[in-house]
Write a protein that holds these residues in place. Structure first.
Motif, short mmCIF file in Angstrom:
data_model
loop_
_atom_site.label_atom_id
_atom_site.label_comp_id
_atom_site.label_asym_id
_atom_site.label_seq_id
_atom_site.Cartn_x
_atom_site.Cartn_y
_atom_site.Cartn_z
N ALA A 14 0.85 -1.20 0.00
CA ALA A 14 0.00 0.00 0.00
C ALA A 14 0.88 1.24 0.00
O ALA A 14 2.00 1.22 0.49
CB ALA A 14 -0.91 0.01 1.22
N GLY A 15 0.33 2.31 -0.57
CA GLY A 15 1.04 3.57 -0.57
C GLY A 15 1.91 3.76 -1.79
O GLY A 15 2.00 2.89 -2.66
N PRO A 16 2.56 4.92 -1.86
CA PRO A 16 3.31 5.29 -3.06
C PRO A 16 4.72 4.71 -3.12
O PRO A 16 5.28 4.29 -2.10
CB PRO A 16 3.39 6.81 -2.94
CG PRO A 16 3.48 7.04 -1.46
CD PRO A 16 2.58 6.00 -0.86
N LEU A 17 5.26 4.75 -4.31
CA LEU A 17 6.70 4.60 -4.54
C LEU A 17 7.25 6.01 -4.52
O LEU A 17 6.66 6.92 -5.11
CB LEU A 17 6.95 3.97 -5.91
CG LEU A 17 8.39 4.00 -6.40
CD1 LEU A 17 9.24 2.99 -5.64
CD2 LEU A 17 8.45 3.71 -7.91
N VAL A 18 8.36 6.22 -3.82
CA VAL A 18 8.98 7.54 -3.76
C VAL A 18 10.43 7.42 -4.21
O VAL A 18 11.18 6.59 -3.70
CB VAL A 18 8.92 8.13 -2.33
CG1 VAL A 18 9.56 9.51 -2.29
CG2 VAL A 18 7.47 8.21 -1.85
N VAL A 19 10.80 8.24 -5.20
CA VAL A 19 12.17 8.25 -5.71
C VAL A 19 12.72 9.66 -5.51
O VAL A 19 12.03 10.64 -5.79
CB VAL A 19 12.23 7.85 -7.20
CG1 VAL A 19 13.68 7.78 -7.68
CG2 VAL A 19 11.53 6.51 -7.43
N ALA A 20 13.95 9.74 -4.99
CA ALA A 20 14.56 11.04 -4.74
C ALA A 20 15.93 11.12 -5.38
O ALA A 20 16.64 10.12 -5.49
CB ALA A 20 14.68 11.29 -3.23
N SER A 60 4.89 8.19 -6.98
CA SER A 60 4.01 7.44 -7.89
C SER A 60 3.00 6.73 -7.01
O SER A 60 3.38 5.91 -6.17
CB SER A 60 4.79 6.41 -8.71
OG SER A 60 5.77 7.03 -9.51
N ASP A 61 1.72 7.04 -7.19
CA ASP A 61 0.71 6.45 -6.30
C ASP A 61 0.38 5.01 -6.69
O ASP A 61 0.81 4.51 -7.73
CB ASP A 61 -0.54 7.33 -6.24
CG ASP A 61 -1.28 7.45 -7.57
OD1 ASP A 61 -1.09 6.59 -8.47
OD2 ASP A 61 -2.07 8.40 -7.71
N ALA A 62 -0.39 4.36 -5.81
CA ALA A 62 -0.71 2.94 -6.01
C ALA A 62 -1.44 2.71 -7.33
O ALA A 62 -1.21 1.70 -8.01
CB ALA A 62 -1.55 2.44 -4.84
N LYS A 63 -2.31 3.64 -7.71
CA LYS A 63 -3.05 3.50 -8.96
C LYS A 63 -2.10 3.46 -10.15
O LYS A 63 -2.24 2.63 -11.05
CB LYS A 63 -4.06 4.64 -9.11
CG LYS A 63 -4.96 4.49 -10.29
CD LYS A 63 -6.04 5.56 -10.30
CE LYS A 63 -7.04 5.23 -11.38
NZ LYS A 63 -7.34 6.30 -12.26
N LEU A 74 9.40 3.55 -11.62
CA LEU A 74 10.79 3.82 -11.24
C LEU A 74 11.52 4.56 -12.36
O LEU A 74 12.15 5.59 -12.13
CB LEU A 74 11.53 2.52 -10.91
CG LEU A 74 11.38 1.99 -9.50
CD1 LEU A 74 11.76 0.52 -9.44
CD2 LEU A 74 12.20 2.79 -8.54
N LYS A 75 11.43 4.04 -13.57
CA LYS A 75 12.14 4.63 -14.69
C LYS A 75 11.66 6.07 -14.94
O LYS A 75 12.47 6.98 -15.11
CB LYS A 75 11.96 3.79 -15.95
CG LYS A 75 12.70 4.37 -17.15
CD LYS A 75 12.57 3.50 -18.37
CE LYS A 75 13.34 4.10 -19.54
NZ LYS A 75 13.28 3.27 -20.73
N ASN A 76 10.35 6.28 -14.95
CA ASN A 76 9.83 7.63 -15.18
C ASN A 76 10.23 8.60 -14.09
O ASN A 76 10.52 9.77 -14.36
CB ASN A 76 8.31 7.59 -15.35
CG ASN A 76 7.92 7.41 -16.80
OD1 ASN A 76 8.73 7.00 -17.62
ND2 ASN A 76 6.69 7.73 -17.12
N SER A 77 10.26 8.14 -12.85
CA SER A 77 10.69 8.98 -11.74
C SER A 77 12.15 9.39 -11.90
O SER A 77 12.52 10.54 -11.69
CB SER A 77 10.49 8.25 -10.41
OG SER A 77 9.12 7.98 -10.19
#
Length: 190
Positions: A14-20, A60-63, A74-77
């Motif tokens: 659950a929840g977003p993927l976060v890339v920094a 990037s949200d779960a949807k 991941l790639k787009n982030s």
């Protein structure tokens, strides 16, 4: 100057993927892989990193994860980070074992523990994601997201069994504990 890139939230249900991405402008003491630091230390370093770096954080949200796949997100982030920070850096290093087909992206396993810019990105991603999960926890009181941050803990699985999945659960992540099996098609990396 090197831009370090790392993610948090690849594995939760659950929840977003976060890339920094982070480019350090000053030295910061105590940087390390966010997973080995205490929450208090991560929070303190987060504020220092914000003050002493050029950075960009992408959610990037779960949807989106369900629709496009985790690799696509991941790639787009990464590409967004590279675009936003290109005026400050022409060298980008991602923690891990792949460059996601991005020819100008370097990668290194355990870079989050050995390269300070990647450590900084690791901390930015983890703290940003943890804060998000804490903030939304009250909107989803049945799931206690503030405790497990969306990872598949026993308590989280039990909550899903009792209440079903919420709109921030990743439907495409099938859980053996719920008797779910993967029958969908693989999402393309590119």
């Amino acid at each position: 100057m090197l831009c370090g890139i790392d993610e948090a939230g690849r594995g939760p249900i659950a929840g977003p993927l976060v890339v920094a991405g982070a480019i350090l402008l000053e030295n910061i003491e105590g940087l390390n892989d966010s997973k080995v630091l205490t929450e208090k230390k991560r929070e303190k370093l987060f504020e220092e990193i914000i003050e002493k770096s050029k950075y960009h954080i992408v959610f990037s949200d779960a949807k989106m994860i369900d629709e496009k796949g985790i690799s696509y997100c991941l790639k787009n982030s990464i590409l967004e980070i590279m675009e936003k920070l290109k005026e400050f850096s022409n060298e980008f290093l991602m923690d891990g074992n792949t460059s996601f087909g991005i020819t100008t992206l370097q990668h290194k396993i355990k870079a989050d523990a050995t390269i300070k810019e990647v450590s900084a990105a690791s901390i930015l991603a983890k703290v940003s994601r943890d804060r998000f999960m804490d903030d939304i926890s009250s909107l989803y009181p049945n799931y206690d997201f503030h405790k497990h941050k969306g990872y598949g803990t026993k308590a989280h699985i039990e909550a899903i069994k009792k209440f079903g999945k919420s709109d921030i659960h990743r439907i495409s992540f099938k859980l053996k504990a719920l008797g779910e099996v993967e029958i969908g098609i693989q999402k393309s990396l590119f």
